[in-house]
Motif scaffolding. Sequence first.
Motif, mmCIF file in Angstrom:
data_model
loop_
_atom_site.group_PDB
_atom_site.id
_atom_site.type_symbol
_atom_site.label_atom_id
_atom_site.label_comp_id
_atom_site.label_asym_id
_atom_site.label_seq_id
_atom_site.Cartn_x
_atom_site.Cartn_y
_atom_site.Cartn_z
ATOM 1 N N ASP A 180 0.558 -1.354 -0.060
ATOM 2 C CA ASP A 180 0.002 -0.149 -0.071
ATOM 3 C C ASP A 180 0.988 1.161 0.044
ATOM 4 O O ASP A 180 0.479 2.512 -0.488
ATOM 5 C CB ASP A 180 -1.167 0.112 1.173
ATOM 6 N N PHE A 181 2.094 1.049 0.438
ATOM 7 C CA PHE A 181 3.014 2.186 0.204
ATOM 8 C C PHE A 181 3.882 2.400 -0.912
ATOM 9 O O PHE A 181 4.597 3.465 -0.945
ATOM 10 C CB PHE A 181 3.919 2.332 1.441
ATOM 11 N N SER A 182 3.873 1.321 -1.864
ATOM 12 C CA SER A 182 4.524 1.339 -3.210
ATOM 13 C C SER A 182 3.835 1.890 -4.311
ATOM 14 O O SER A 182 2.495 2.083 -4.337
ATOM 15 C CB SER A 182 4.870 0.006 -3.234
ATOM 16 N N ALA A 183 4.581 2.638 -4.956
ATOM 17 C CA ALA A 183 4.108 3.111 -6.191
ATOM 18 C C ALA A 183 3.929 2.081 -7.534
ATOM 19 O O ALA A 183 3.435 2.116 -8.230
ATOM 20 C CB ALA A 183 5.268 4.027 -6.960
ATOM 21 N N HIS A 184 4.658 0.719 -7.015
ATOM 22 C CA HIS A 184 4.461 -0.310 -7.834
ATOM 23 C C HIS A 184 2.903 -1.054 -7.659
ATOM 24 O O HIS A 184 2.476 -1.305 -6.602
ATOM 25 C CB HIS A 184 5.431 -1.351 -7.891
ATOM 26 N N PRO A 185 2.408 -1.715 -8.662
ATOM 27 C CA PRO A 185 1.136 -2.264 -8.510
ATOM 28 C C PRO A 185 1.190 -3.677 -7.885
ATOM 29 O O PRO A 185 2.357 -4.255 -8.081
ATOM 30 C CB PRO A 185 0.507 -2.465 -9.840
ATOM 31 N N SER A 186 -0.036 -4.134 -7.249
ATOM 32 C CA SER A 186 0.096 -5.273 -6.556
ATOM 33 C C SER A 186 -0.048 -6.429 -7.740
ATOM 34 O O SER A 186 -0.466 -6.070 -8.510
ATOM 35 C CB SER A 186 -1.266 -5.586 -5.483
ATOM 36 N N TRP A 187 0.462 -7.645 -7.204
ATOM 37 C CA TRP A 187 0.281 -8.916 -8.092
ATOM 38 C C TRP A 187 -1.115 -9.341 -8.171
ATOM 39 O O TRP A 187 -1.491 -10.365 -8.841
ATOM 40 C CB TRP A 187 1.251 -9.569 -7.876
ATOM 41 N N VAL A 188 -1.934 -8.975 -7.319
ATOM 42 C CA VAL A 188 -3.179 -9.595 -6.944
ATOM 43 C C VAL A 188 -4.059 -9.661 -8.606
ATOM 44 O O VAL A 188 -5.011 -10.592 -8.670
ATOM 45 C CB VAL A 188 -4.012 -8.958 -5.952
ATOM 46 N N LYS A 189 -3.931 -8.490 -9.185
ATOM 47 C CA LYS A 189 -4.778 -8.459 -10.498
ATOM 48 C C LYS A 189 -4.358 -9.570 -11.467
ATOM 49 O O LYS A 189 -4.937 -9.883 -12.220
ATOM 50 C CB LYS A 189 -4.648 -7.183 -11.063
ATOM 51 N N ARG A 190 -3.169 -10.013 -11.118
ATOM 52 C CA ARG A 190 -2.717 -11.179 -12.220
ATOM 53 C C ARG A 190 -2.607 -12.492 -11.467
ATOM 54 O O ARG A 190 -2.007 -13.463 -12.240
ATOM 55 C CB ARG A 190 -1.119 -10.839 -12.489
ATOM 56 N N ALA A 208 -3.136 -0.148 9.872
ATOM 57 C CA ALA A 208 -3.024 0.373 11.260
ATOM 58 C C ALA A 208 -3.862 -0.502 12.190
ATOM 59 O O ALA A 208 -4.101 -0.152 13.112
ATOM 60 C CB ALA A 208 -3.474 1.817 11.306
ATOM 61 N N SER A 209 -3.526 -1.856 11.967
ATOM 62 C CA SER A 209 -4.473 -2.822 12.859
ATOM 63 C C SER A 209 -3.459 -4.048 13.264
ATOM 64 O O SER A 209 -3.954 -5.224 12.970
ATOM 65 C CB SER A 209 -5.733 -3.240 12.067
ATOM 66 N N ALA A 210 -2.059 -3.545 13.468
ATOM 67 C CA ALA A 210 -1.199 -4.924 13.893
ATOM 68 C C ALA A 210 -1.985 -5.513 15.184
ATOM 69 O O ALA A 210 -1.552 -6.829 15.093
ATOM 70 C CB ALA A 210 -0.038 -4.249 14.127
ATOM 71 N N GLY A 211 -2.239 -4.758 15.916
ATOM 72 C CA GLY A 211 -2.740 -5.532 17.082
ATOM 73 C C GLY A 211 -4.116 -6.509 16.819
ATOM 74 O O GLY A 211 -4.448 -7.397 17.783
ATOM 75 N N LEU A 212 -4.788 -6.536 15.736
ATOM 76 C CA LEU A 212 -5.800 -7.286 15.420
ATOM 77 C C LEU A 212 -5.233 -8.776 15.106
ATOM 78 O O LEU A 212 -5.876 -9.625 15.293
ATOM 79 C CB LEU A 212 -6.551 -6.888 14.087
ATOM 80 N N ARG A 213 -4.056 -8.950 14.460
ATOM 81 C CA ARG A 213 -3.365 -10.104 14.069
ATOM 82 C C ARG A 213 -4.408 -10.754 12.885
ATOM 83 O O ARG A 213 -4.751 -11.945 13.087
ATOM 84 C CB ARG A 213 -3.071 -11.030 14.931
ATOM 85 N N MET A 214 -4.531 -9.966 11.797
ATOM 86 C CA MET A 214 -5.294 -10.785 10.568
ATOM 87 C C MET A 214 -4.450 -10.449 9.253
ATOM 88 O O MET A 214 -4.080 -9.410 9.075
ATOM 89 C CB MET A 214 -6.548 -9.881 10.354
ATOM 90 N N GLY A 215 -3.975 -11.711 8.822
ATOM 91 C CA GLY A 215 -3.141 -11.786 7.636
ATOM 92 C C GLY A 215 -4.143 -12.207 6.481
ATOM 93 O O GLY A 215 -5.098 -12.982 6.847
ATOM 94 N N MET A 216 -3.752 -11.794 5.235
ATOM 95 C CA MET A 216 -4.652 -12.505 4.108
ATOM 96 C C MET A 216 -3.557 -13.200 3.049
ATOM 97 O O MET A 216 -2.337 -12.630 2.894
ATOM 98 C CB MET A 216 -4.986 -11.000 3.432
ATOM 99 N N ALA A 217 -4.262 -14.280 2.603
ATOM 100 C CA ALA A 217 -3.324 -14.961 1.548
ATOM 101 C C ALA A 217 -4.363 -15.052 0.318
ATOM 102 O O ALA A 217 -5.577 -15.412 0.560
ATOM 103 C CB ALA A 217 -2.916 -16.327 1.867
ATOM 104 N N PHE A 218 -3.787 -14.630 -0.932
ATOM 105 C CA PHE A 218 -4.608 -14.814 -2.048
ATOM 106 C C PHE A 218 -3.935 -15.952 -2.913
ATOM 107 O O PHE A 218 -2.743 -15.838 -3.237
ATOM 108 C CB PHE A 218 -4.462 -13.310 -2.920
#
Length: 343
Positions: A180-190, A208-218
């Motif tokens: 989210d901080f990068s000027a380069h696009p995510s690979w999720v579209k591919r 801003a939710s490190a305390g939630l402990r939620m990770g995502m895998a696509f």
Amino acid sequence: MFELKQIVRPNIWALKPYSCARDEFQGEASVYLDANENPYNAPFNRYPDPLQLTVKAEIEKVKGVAVKNIFLGNGSDEAIDLVYRVFCEPKEDNVVAIAPTYGMYGVCADVNNVEYRTVLLDEQYQFKADALLKVADAKTKVMWLCSPNNPTGNALDAQEIEKLLKAFKGIVVLDEAYIDFSAHPSWVKRLAEYPNLIILQTLSKAWASAGLRMGMAFASEEIIALFNKVKYPYNVNILTQEKALEMLRNPKKVSDWVDILLKERAKMVADLGQLAIVEKIYPTDANFVLVKVNDAVKTYNHLVSKGIIVRSRHTVVLCGNCLRITVGTQEENAILMKELKTL
């Protein structure tokens, strides 16, 4: 050609997963007497949705990834561990990773008793696909990439990533925790182009939710099904799911935070460049800056004595005398710079 069955551990492919009460019934009912729950103290007396479908529906809106292609875990670390548990036979298989990079790839390899092979990045902290493929063999099941990379901060070369995805017949994991901080696009579209690709993201950084402990895998529907087969039944608690929904329904706030942090990052880079102790500031696409100073130990200890905590990467390969500095608030960054100017 990539064949998923040939990559998965045979016992996992044949595994009959535990079926919890909420797997057998989906939807709303008036009376729940199936899961041996205490009927009092609603809603926390009830087990959470084991597949987090409501949360995934919101992620689909934000990320443009179908629910069937989403896995949610207890931080990205759960997904990292699942990669080993699903694909790597202990004491037999190996994985290949760039170095330096996020340390949990190696820690999880050790925990799962899987050989962890590394290939050093070049002077620009970039990699070559051929170099990773060269150290792989018939027992190499996974390649680990992190882009933007941690602790270096830079985005990896997209052409080399694509080359690796096409050439390697195992799993390629691309960790995009800082995308989210990068000027380069995510690979999720591919994602649909590469059945061997797993993308990791998180709510811990830009959201801003490190305390939630939620990770995502696509990943492909088949890989997500394997993750769901192996994970613990109720791996994401109800409080985390509720708060995650609240955050996901307000992406504008996150976008505003990112804009502020990118401006502060630019100012931090400019201010660091004026300091005599700074020898090099590495390009960054993340919410942190890797800085080489003339004496990392002295600088780190001075900051600690003033109650300012940064991350020393001095002992990490290719990061001698480097500090990793997270971009904070304007006030926090000003305090940091004030102390660094005294050195």
